[in-house]
Motif scaffolding. Sequence first.
Motif, mmCIF file in Angstrom:
data_model
loop_
_atom_site.group_PDB
_atom_site.id
_atom_site.type_symbol
_atom_site.label_atom_id
_atom_site.label_comp_id
_atom_site.label_asym_id
_atom_site.label_seq_id
_atom_site.Cartn_x
_atom_site.Cartn_y
_atom_site.Cartn_z
ATOM 1 N N ASN A 191 0.837 -1.198 0.000
ATOM 2 C CA ASN A 191 0.000 0.000 0.000
ATOM 3 C C ASN A 191 0.873 1.250 0.000
ATOM 4 O O ASN A 191 1.965 1.264 0.553
ATOM 5 N N GLY A 192 0.347 2.311 -0.581
ATOM 6 C CA GLY A 192 1.015 3.605 -0.493
ATOM 7 C C GLY A 192 2.042 3.808 -1.586
ATOM 8 O O GLY A 192 1.916 3.255 -2.689
ATOM 9 N N GLN A 193 3.061 4.610 -1.263
ATOM 10 C CA GLN A 193 4.012 5.034 -2.278
ATOM 11 C C GLN A 193 5.310 4.233 -2.178
ATOM 12 O O GLN A 193 5.774 3.910 -1.083
ATOM 13 N N LEU A 194 5.904 3.955 -3.339
ATOM 14 C CA LEU A 194 7.186 3.240 -3.379
ATOM 15 C C LEU A 194 8.301 4.223 -3.025
ATOM 16 O O LEU A 194 8.542 5.185 -3.744
ATOM 17 N N LEU A 195 8.984 3.951 -1.902
ATOM 18 C CA LEU A 195 10.064 4.852 -1.487
ATOM 19 C C LEU A 195 11.385 4.447 -2.116
ATOM 20 O O LEU A 195 12.202 5.293 -2.445
ATOM 21 N N SER A 196 11.607 3.134 -2.217
ATOM 22 C CA SER A 196 12.857 2.697 -2.842
ATOM 23 C C SER A 196 12.728 1.247 -3.278
ATOM 24 O O SER A 196 11.849 0.514 -2.801
ATOM 25 N N GLN A 197 13.617 0.883 -4.182
ATOM 26 C CA GLN A 197 13.644 -0.471 -4.728
ATOM 27 C C GLN A 197 15.096 -0.766 -5.054
ATOM 28 O O GLN A 197 15.656 -0.149 -5.952
ATOM 29 N N ARG A 198 15.721 -1.650 -4.265
ATOM 30 C CA ARG A 198 17.156 -1.892 -4.448
ATOM 31 C C ARG A 198 17.438 -3.383 -4.549
ATOM 32 O O ARG A 198 16.928 -4.164 -3.753
ATOM 33 N N THR A 199 18.276 -3.739 -5.521
ATOM 34 C CA THR A 199 18.610 -5.148 -5.729
ATOM 35 C C THR A 199 20.062 -5.390 -5.369
ATOM 36 O O THR A 199 20.936 -4.617 -5.754
ATOM 37 N N SER B 68 -1.771 8.265 -3.252
ATOM 38 C CA SER B 68 -1.499 7.522 -4.485
ATOM 39 C C SER B 68 -2.622 6.525 -4.745
ATOM 40 O O SER B 68 -3.481 6.299 -3.880
ATOM 41 N N ALA B 69 -2.593 5.958 -5.934
ATOM 42 C CA ALA B 69 -3.631 5.010 -6.344
ATOM 43 C C ALA B 69 -2.972 3.904 -7.154
ATOM 44 O O ALA B 69 -1.766 3.948 -7.418
ATOM 45 N N GLY B 70 -3.789 2.905 -7.554
ATOM 46 C CA GLY B 70 -3.235 1.832 -8.368
ATOM 47 C C GLY B 70 -4.077 0.591 -8.318
ATOM 48 O O GLY B 70 -5.264 0.634 -7.955
ATOM 49 N N ALA B 71 -3.457 -0.541 -8.670
ATOM 50 C CA ALA B 71 -4.168 -1.819 -8.643
ATOM 51 C C ALA B 71 -3.141 -2.941 -8.738
ATOM 52 O O ALA B 71 -2.051 -2.755 -9.291
ATOM 53 N N ILE B 72 -3.499 -4.087 -8.157
ATOM 54 C CA ILE B 72 -2.671 -5.288 -8.247
ATOM 55 C C ILE B 72 -3.555 -6.390 -8.829
ATOM 56 O O ILE B 72 -4.593 -6.729 -8.247
ATOM 57 N N ILE B 73 -3.163 -6.902 -9.995
ATOM 58 C CA ILE B 73 -3.984 -7.914 -10.671
ATOM 59 C C ILE B 73 -3.174 -9.197 -10.765
ATOM 60 O O ILE B 73 -2.128 -9.243 -11.408
ATOM 61 N N PRO C 55 -0.477 9.951 -8.380
ATOM 62 C CA PRO C 55 0.310 8.887 -9.020
ATOM 63 C C PRO C 55 -0.417 7.544 -8.989
ATOM 64 O O PRO C 55 -1.077 7.204 -8.012
ATOM 65 N N ILE C 56 -0.296 6.794 -10.078
ATOM 66 C CA ILE C 56 -0.941 5.482 -10.203
ATOM 67 C C ILE C 56 0.137 4.441 -10.475
ATOM 68 O O ILE C 56 0.959 4.605 -11.383
ATOM 69 N N TYR C 57 0.125 3.366 -9.663
ATOM 70 C CA TYR C 57 1.076 2.264 -9.839
ATOM 71 C C TYR C 57 0.258 1.008 -10.045
ATOM 72 O O TYR C 57 -0.522 0.624 -9.176
ATOM 73 N N THR C 58 0.401 0.380 -11.202
ATOM 74 C CA THR C 58 -0.330 -0.860 -11.434
ATOM 75 C C THR C 58 0.648 -2.019 -11.619
ATOM 76 O O THR C 58 1.705 -1.862 -12.227
ATOM 77 N N SER D 220 -7.882 -3.131 -0.865
ATOM 78 C CA SER D 220 -6.688 -2.773 -0.099
ATOM 79 C C SER D 220 -6.319 -1.312 -0.424
ATOM 80 O O SER D 220 -6.393 -0.882 -1.572
ATOM 81 N N GLN D 221 -5.920 -0.592 0.632
ATOM 82 C CA GLN D 221 -5.863 0.872 0.529
ATOM 83 C C GLN D 221 -4.834 1.324 -0.503
ATOM 84 O O GLN D 221 -3.691 0.864 -0.494
ATOM 85 N N THR D 222 -5.231 2.209 -1.348
ATOM 86 C CA THR D 222 -4.498 2.768 -2.499
ATOM 87 C C THR D 222 -4.287 1.758 -3.632
ATOM 88 O O THR D 222 -4.100 2.169 -4.771
ATOM 89 N N LYS D 223 -4.253 0.457 -3.308
ATOM 90 C CA LYS D 223 -4.026 -0.553 -4.352
ATOM 91 C C LYS D 223 -4.942 -1.741 -4.176
ATOM 92 O O LYS D 223 -4.580 -2.745 -3.575
#
Length: 470
Positions: free
Chosen positions: A203-211, A288-293, A250-253, A305-308
């Motif tokens: 849920n919410g905004q992506l702050l970081s993504q590290r591999t 933020s908004a979005g969806a998980i399919i 912002p929309i994250y799908t 689920s909130q925002t997504k």
Amino acid sequence: MRSRTLRGAAVAAGLCVLTSAQPALAAPVDHGKPRYSAGAPSVGDPYFPDEGNGGFDVRHYDIAFSYDPAAKRMDATTTITAVATQDLDQFDLDFRGPDISSLTIDRHPAAFRREGQELIVTPRPKLKAGTSFTVIVKYAGTPPVITDPDDSIEGWVPTEDGAFVPGEPQGSPAWYPGSDHPTDKATFTFHATVPEALTAVGNGQLLSQRTSNGRTTFVWDSTEPMATYLATVTIGKFQVAQSATRSGIPIYTAVDPQLASRSAATVARIPDIIEYFSSIFGPYPFASAGAIIDRAPDVGYALESQTKPIFSSAPDLSTMAHEIAHQWYGDSVSLGRWSDIWLNEGFATYAEWIWTEHNGGATAQQTFDSAGNYGRAATSAFWQTVTTDPGPVDMFGNVPYDRGAMTLHALRGKIGDAAFFRLLKEWAAKHRYGNVSTADFVREAQKVSGMDLRSFFDVWLFQKGKPSAW
Ligand code: ARG
Ligand code: ZN
């Protein structure tokens, strides 16, 4: 709660409760004379009698875990920041997850034991009312799938490539300890580490993504208060797309590649749905908004689920509209008790009707009149359930959804479009991030319309039988 404090204070002051002078209703807790006791083991919601806890108020959850889908194994540390609302020598959390290896309160190891979904902890030193404290729980193993009274599943549901994580109405204790009732909302941060071919969507905004070393850590920040059942970190192979509404939300799908072509047309309408509902319900309530399919065929339902919102298969347009509408009604404006579920589902279903009409399909009036709605025979079992008390088995059955939506459409006819749409906006604005009851709604409807609606609500919400006049 309040009477217990008053009684405690009177006894502490050496007074007999029965003969003491009228106590001031808002008698302040006497911080100088602590009277430690155990927080209540639940909030006493009759549909889910173990859910939630008393004696403290959660402010923030920080949930950090790594998940190995092949082994179905999670290794987690959940940090809960809470404020004591009474002097506490013991309190409960709700937790149905795997084995706990350590539990500290303000960095002091605390004794704990588990009884069903209750995780009972004894803070030492004890906690005074009004103080903020931090609980850190470390646990590892396989989080459970939880079966609901209606035989549907939720909690932590493994999929072919990860996990699908819906939490309504009692799934969140599968994967994190907390106070699992919609009345104890909090902000959340998630740190999810998964194999690098996968995406962990929270849920919410992506702050970081590290591999690094073949694993990726996703940090998600859910910045507005959220009910525990609305938390998700759903994991899998996903096609990710980022965009925004015209007004800049912002929309994250995240879409399972096997569902991409079947979902594309629905996903493309997310900005339009948000814009349309913003014009009717008032500003979109989250950052933020979005969806998980995803593919989770054994789940078979979607959740707001909130925002997504999460979907267990490719959603049609009205299901997408339903889950987006819940962001206002259900997520921002939340239930105070589960029996009022029509305030979530009736609103989201009515939102589907008006979206469909706006989008050139059946009018809301046609949907109201249809065979599956008001067209049902008066003898149908459908009319034998009271809308405001469907029971835990039928809380996601068609009465809260369809009869709930019919109630709103009938109300619109009764009070007129101007008052009705003013009411929808006021309801969202006045109770933003709060908790509500049916009584609040009845009061608000009467206030906005200036009408006596007691017999209207009586036939639609509080009585069995097919309403024939209202
Ligand atoms: N609130 C969800 C929706 O209307 C349904 C959740 C159903 N959950 C369940 N355990 N049956 O979209
Ligand atoms: Zn719904």
